[in-house]
Scaffold this active site. Sequence first.
Site, PDB file in Angstrom:
ATOM      1  CD  GLU A 320       1.960  12.832 -10.871  1.00  0.00           C
ATOM      2  OE1 GLU A 320       1.689  11.779 -10.296  1.00  0.00           O
ATOM      3  OE2 GLU A 320       1.101  13.696 -11.129  1.00  0.00           O
TER       4      GLU A 320
HETATM    5  C1  TNX Z   1       0.051  12.578  -7.528  1.00  0.00           C
HETATM    6  S1  TNX Z   1       1.268  14.473  -5.710  1.00  0.00           S
HETATM    7  C2  TNX Z   1      -0.016  13.873  -8.039  1.00  0.00           C
HETATM    8  C3  TNX Z   1      -1.328  14.464  -8.315  1.00  0.00           C
HETATM    9  C4  TNX Z   1      -2.452  13.528  -8.011  1.00  0.00           C
HETATM   10  C5  TNX Z   1      -2.167  12.804  -6.732  1.00  0.00           C
HETATM   11  C6  TNX Z   1      -3.284  11.930  -6.272  1.00  0.00           C
HETATM   12  C7  TNX Z   1       1.654  15.128  -7.005  1.00  0.00           C
HETATM   13  C8  TNX Z   1       2.670  16.152  -6.926  1.00  0.00           C
HETATM   14  N1  TNX Z   1       1.062  14.711  -8.132  1.00  0.00           N
HETATM   15  O1  TNX Z   1      -1.371  14.879  -9.671  1.00  0.00           O
HETATM   16  O2  TNX Z   1      -3.620  14.277  -7.901  1.00  0.00           O
HETATM   17  O3  TNX Z   1      -1.023  12.011  -6.931  1.00  0.00           O
HETATM   18  O4  TNX Z   1      -3.019  11.402  -5.015  1.00  0.00           O
END
Ligand code: TNX
Length: 508
Positions: A320
Amino acid sequence: MSEPAFQRRGLDDVIPVPAEVRPDPAADFTIGEGTAIRTAPGSTEARRIGEYLAALLRPATGYALPVGEDSGEIALLLDPAPDLDADGDFDGAPDESYRLEVSGSGVTVRAAAAAGLFAAVQTLRQLLPAAIDAPGPQQGAWVLPGGEIVDRPRFPYRGAMLDIARHFFTVAEIKAYIDSLVQFKINHLHLHLTDDQGWRLEIDGWPKLTEVSGGEGTGVDGTGPGFLTRADYTELVGYAADRFVTIVPEIDMPGHVNAAQVAYPELTADGVAVAPRTDMEVGYSSLVADKEETYAFVEDVVREVAALTPGPYLHIGGDEAQATTAEDYRTFIQRVLPLVAKYGKRVVGWHEMAGVELPETAIAQYWRIEATDEGTARAAANGSKVIMSPADRSYLDMKYTPDSKPGLDWAGVINVERSYDWDPADRLPGVSEQHLLGVEAPLWSETLRSLTDVQTMTFPRLPAVAEIGWSPRATHDWESFRQRLAAFGPRWRNQGIAFHASPEIPWT
Ligand code: TNX
């Protein structure tokens, strides 16, 4: 006085279900007052596992269960070449494999390595009535079902992940979590140590990371303060290792770094301090790819985490990174990959990292809900291993039903059947059995506030992922799984573990 009879257990009534099970109902063994545990001569590891088994069985049985090398009806033996391959089709890593035989005169466990004895002990525990997990003496016959189990893992990596950045959990809580996981032969615990809302591992030379970003008011809603000192972390690593669990530490970068930038403004583009954040937004923070301060920081952190971690892996996040341009992301990852190698670790990253050319030792962890992922498929084709954690199946922080609490629902609601009824070798085109290192069930903590919350989200879905990771694919069967899972209700109540009493399961 009449002894209340315990329900006799079936030899295959185990999660994860063993690879081969040959019941012999005429060969039950009953643990009694005089039963002793015998461990492989000259092995301190076998002795330690014998003591671990005795400590599990003593409270409810009230028996002495002495552990020694000379005699005993329950034998935990190390055998360099145990006969683990009745079918002649097993060529996997044998360390966790074992053979367990129950006959009228006792129990014999054979494994090539201590990890196999430990796995067998978890099986043995489940073969006893649920009352075995009661904290005090119970009246009844401790019958083990007769026959033979030959067992081995499908994948070498069967993990769980706990996010201690959005909400901190203490050493005692993490230890309790490890104890709850190993019953299902989970052998890796990935700790998500850093994120926008908190930094949870003390780093030499960068004290404000934890003083500021591990202090009061950190975590989602400011309710999850705390951090692990180096000593705490070392203690956890040792506790896990004693239970054959490898800790996989994650330092998430280049995104998810607001907490680091609050503590050290030189890590921002303009050197100006940013405000602490306790909301649940993602994708707004980034380390600066073209600033040398960034890499001085990253190298210190990587060196330190590598030095504290005996396991082979170091997870660098990489997810992300919406606040990082594609070019900067590539620059950053290409600078960091050799740093992880320099300090002797194998890099793991969320699958976005696979958008960059990776060395084949790098491991990509797939976490999304889409049906395809080009980067992950390309990395697999280049020889990288993949850990499968699809959010719509394996995410323990998703709600069970639209109105269950706590939990999120961005990847959908995940009931027990949904968490069981999938296969990691079918999940992504280009990623099949031989590309997989294994599976992992991540638990993000934005909505969690206590160990009870952690347990409620984990059980009973973690056992589903554990079975997918351990048991041969051909054994996979939802109807069988839900029946076997039902017996864990009283077990978890005896262990003091909270769980979601999903209506899909015919709880006993
Ligand atoms: C996505 S999964 C994220 C996290 C969040 C999560 C909540 C991932 C690699 N990144 O930053 O906590 O969703 O479900």
